[in-house]
Scaffold this motif. Structure first.
Motif, mmCIF file in Angstrom:
data_model
loop_
_atom_site.group_PDB
_atom_site.id
_atom_site.type_symbol
_atom_site.label_atom_id
_atom_site.label_comp_id
_atom_site.label_asym_id
_atom_site.label_seq_id
_atom_site.Cartn_x
_atom_site.Cartn_y
_atom_site.Cartn_z
ATOM 1 N N ALA A 1 7.834 20.002 13.637
ATOM 2 C CA ALA A 1 6.680 19.385 14.309
ATOM 3 C C ALA A 1 7.007 19.102 15.771
ATOM 4 N N GLU A 2 8.249 18.657 16.017
ATOM 5 C CA GLU A 2 8.637 18.336 17.396
ATOM 6 C C GLU A 2 8.755 19.615 18.239
ATOM 7 N N ILE A 3 9.334 20.648 17.631
ATOM 8 C CA ILE A 3 9.516 21.908 18.351
ATOM 9 C C ILE A 3 8.161 22.532 18.710
ATOM 10 N N ALA A 4 7.193 22.354 17.823
ATOM 11 C CA ALA A 4 5.874 22.945 18.052
ATOM 12 C C ALA A 4 5.298 22.522 19.400
ATOM 13 N N THR A 5 5.615 21.288 19.829
ATOM 14 C CA THR A 5 5.061 20.830 21.105
ATOM 15 C C THR A 5 6.037 21.039 22.266
ATOM 16 N N THR B 1 14.294 19.108 3.548
ATOM 17 C CA THR B 1 12.923 19.474 3.944
ATOM 18 C C THR B 1 12.292 18.409 4.832
ATOM 19 N N GLN B 2 12.534 17.138 4.514
ATOM 20 C CA GLN B 2 11.958 16.067 5.324
ATOM 21 C C GLN B 2 12.443 16.143 6.776
ATOM 22 N N ILE B 3 13.742 16.405 6.945
ATOM 23 C CA ILE B 3 14.284 16.512 8.307
ATOM 24 C C ILE B 3 13.713 17.748 8.990
ATOM 25 N N LEU B 4 13.738 18.863 8.271
ATOM 26 C CA LEU B 4 13.276 20.136 8.846
ATOM 27 C C LEU B 4 11.810 20.067 9.276
ATOM 28 N N THR B 5 10.977 19.465 8.426
ATOM 29 C CA THR B 5 9.541 19.357 8.727
ATOM 30 C C THR B 5 9.317 18.613 10.039
ATOM 31 N N ASP C 1 31.851 13.615 14.135
ATOM 32 C CA ASP C 1 32.188 14.667 13.173
ATOM 33 C C ASP C 1 30.925 15.407 12.767
ATOM 34 N N ILE C 2 30.969 16.730 12.888
ATOM 35 C CA ILE C 2 29.839 17.528 12.401
ATOM 36 C C ILE C 2 30.045 17.712 10.904
ATOM 37 N N THR C 3 29.153 17.130 10.120
ATOM 38 C CA THR C 3 29.376 17.124 8.666
ATOM 39 C C THR C 3 28.450 18.084 7.924
ATOM 40 N N TYR C 4 27.441 18.578 8.624
ATOM 41 C CA TYR C 4 26.482 19.463 7.938
ATOM 42 C C TYR C 4 25.818 20.364 8.962
ATOM 43 N N VAL C 5 25.751 21.642 8.656
ATOM 44 C CA VAL C 5 25.002 22.581 9.500
ATOM 45 C C VAL C 5 24.035 23.326 8.579
ATOM 46 N N SER C 6 22.768 23.257 8.906
ATOM 47 C CA SER C 6 21.755 23.863 8.027
ATOM 48 C C SER C 6 21.766 25.379 8.177
ATOM 49 N N PRO C 7 21.180 26.091 7.233
ATOM 50 C CA PRO C 7 20.949 27.523 7.459
ATOM 51 C C PRO C 7 19.950 27.710 8.598
ATOM 52 N N VAL C 8 19.867 28.926 9.122
ATOM 53 C CA VAL C 8 18.852 29.212 10.154
ATOM 54 C C VAL C 8 17.501 29.333 9.457
ATOM 55 N N HIS C 9 16.513 28.619 9.990
ATOM 56 C CA HIS C 9 15.173 28.645 9.381
ATOM 57 C C HIS C 9 14.185 29.310 10.327
ATOM 58 N N PRO C 10 13.385 30.257 9.827
ATOM 59 C CA PRO C 10 12.311 30.774 10.684
ATOM 60 C C PRO C 10 11.278 29.674 10.890
ATOM 61 N N ARG C 11 10.683 29.665 12.077
ATOM 62 C CA ARG C 11 9.640 28.669 12.340
ATOM 63 C C ARG C 11 8.389 29.058 11.576
ATOM 64 N N PRO C 12 7.653 28.129 11.024
ATOM 65 C CA PRO C 12 6.414 28.491 10.345
ATOM 66 C C PRO C 12 5.448 29.154 11.315
ATOM 67 N N GLN C 13 4.813 30.195 10.855
ATOM 68 C CA GLN C 13 3.812 30.951 11.636
ATOM 69 C C GLN C 13 4.379 31.512 12.930
ATOM 70 N N SER C 14 5.715 31.758 12.947
ATOM 71 C CA SER C 14 6.258 32.356 14.165
ATOM 72 C C SER C 14 5.836 33.828 14.212
ATOM 73 N N PRO C 15 5.593 34.360 15.411
ATOM 74 C CA PRO C 15 5.120 35.740 15.505
ATOM 75 C C PRO C 15 6.143 36.735 14.946
ATOM 76 N N THR C 16 5.661 37.715 14.207
ATOM 77 C CA THR C 16 6.552 38.735 13.654
ATOM 78 C C THR C 16 7.058 39.632 14.779
ATOM 79 N N PRO C 17 8.396 39.836 14.841
ATOM 80 C CA PRO C 17 8.913 40.679 15.927
ATOM 81 C C PRO C 17 8.507 42.148 15.752
#
Lengths: 226, 144
Positions: free
Chosen positions: B99-103, B91-95, B128-144
């Motif tokens: 925040a960076e993506i938002a801008t 969660t710390q990394i994702l948060t 070495d790629i050691t971890y790949v996270s699940p796909v996360h929806p962006r908070p408050q992203s517009p509903t398709p």
């Protein structure tokens, strides 16, 4: 340095180091926690209700440990907590002997922070060959800009720097034999932390390690009086 | 209580093993996606370091260095995620990526991050790629 002077100097340097750390968090989502810490640091700095200020800082430190699930800033946070705990005990424990034991423990850990760091390096072949420091510059997460990675190609420089660091760290206890030598050693150590702050962005280490220096200046006179 | 002691003990009885071994070093990378099923194409390095820094910046950072210290915390979280995976580190990394993506990538609706560990093998560097996270929806992203 007398016990009381060492204790007061530690309070002031710890308060300043914590204020610096707290200021960096005032733009984060944890600002309330760190604003409270800054307020307690001002009390500590001015000598207002010192036992309460230290108790409040201890409580906040434990909350922060849970908040970040460990130290936020690795070794510097560990040293912060160690200094705070020793200072808290040295202030609140009854009896001069117990108080001196608390501050003495801090001085001992400061000494070990250099000796152990030197020992684990000198027993590692990569450090003795200068390869470990090359690795630090070449691929570790620490160099603050890409330009610094080029230092990995300066083999002789890094070999010399590796041995200078290892010998300084492992020989640090020798400085306890005289006050002049100890002051010289602490000056070199400060320059070492300054270099780490500039090259690797480890600024918090510089200020928090300084806060532990009064304890060893006091212990040196306590154990080996002039 | 036990957890508090577990967190406190390494500070009160430290090992002081700074840089004893230069372990594989993590880089956090993220990708911006348009849907939960989108395929990642470009992975961006999270907070890449600048090419160079002027001396006055290095000196200023002695007293004001919040961005870099936060980046070092992300490195710690990446290491913890490999050593002892917890939701907290994730969660710390994702948060922070959010925040960076938002801008920088405001139109992104989903994101994914991965950990790449860089190490030396002989004279070569390997990743070495050691971890790949699940796909996360962006908070408050517009509903398709």
């Amino acid at each position: 340095m007398s016990f009381d002077a060492a204790l007061r100097a530690t309070e002031i340097l710890l308060a300043l180091a914590f204020l610096q750390q707290s200021a960096e968090h005032l733009i984060s989502r944890d600002r309330m926690l760190f604003a409270a810490r800054a307020a307690l640091c001002l009390m500590l700095l001015t000598g207002t209700q010192t036992p309460w200020a230290l108790t409040g800082l201890m409580a906040l430190a434990l909350i922060m440990l849970h908040r970040f699930q460990g130290p936020y800033n690795g070794g510097s946070d560990r040293m912060s907590l160690l200094i705070l705990t020793c200072l808290w005990l040295a202030t609140l424990l009854p009896g001069q002997e117990a108080k001196e034991l608390a501050l003495g423990y801090l001085a001992l850990q400061l000494l070990l922070s250099y000796v152990m760091s030197g020992w684990v390096k000198i027993t590692n072949r990569d450090w003795r060959r200068g390869q470990a420091l090359r690795d630090v510059f070449q691929f570790s997460a620490y160099p603050v800009c890409e330009n610094l990675r080029r230092l990995a190609d300066r083999r002789k420089l890094l070999w010399t720097a590796s041995w200078a660091v290892m010998l300084f760290e492992i020989l640090f206890p020798v400085a306890l034999l005289s006050q002049t030598a100890l002051i010289a050693a602490l000056t070199i150590a400060t320059l070492f932390h300054f270099a780490n702050a500039c090259l690797f962005g480890l600024n918090r280490f510089l200020w928090i390690w300084l806060a532990a220096y009064p304890s060893i200046l006091w212990l040196q006179l306590r154990v080996i009086p002039v | 209580m036990l957890q508090t002691v577990k967190l406190l003990l390494p500070a009160l009885v430290p090992s002081w093993r700074f840089f004893d071994v230069i372990a594989p070093s993590p880089r956090v990378e993220f990708t911006c996606l348009r849907s939960a099923t989108d395929t990642p194409i470009i992975w961006h390095e999270f907070r890449p370091r600048p090419a160079q820094l002027p001396i006055r910046t290095l000196l200023r950072r002695l007293i004001w260095n919040p961005g870099w210290n936060d980046t070092l915390f992300v490195v710690s979280c990446a290491e913890r995620l490999m050593d002892l995976p917890t939701d907290h580190s994730h969660t710390q990394i994702l948060t922070r990526i959010n925040a960076e993506i938002a801008t920088k990538h405001p139109n992104t609706t989903h994101l994914q991050f991965r950990l790449v560990f860089v190490s030396r093998q002989g004279t070569e560097l390997r990743k070495d790629i050691t971890y790949v996270s699940p796909v996360h929806p962006r908070p408050q992203s517009p509903t398709p």
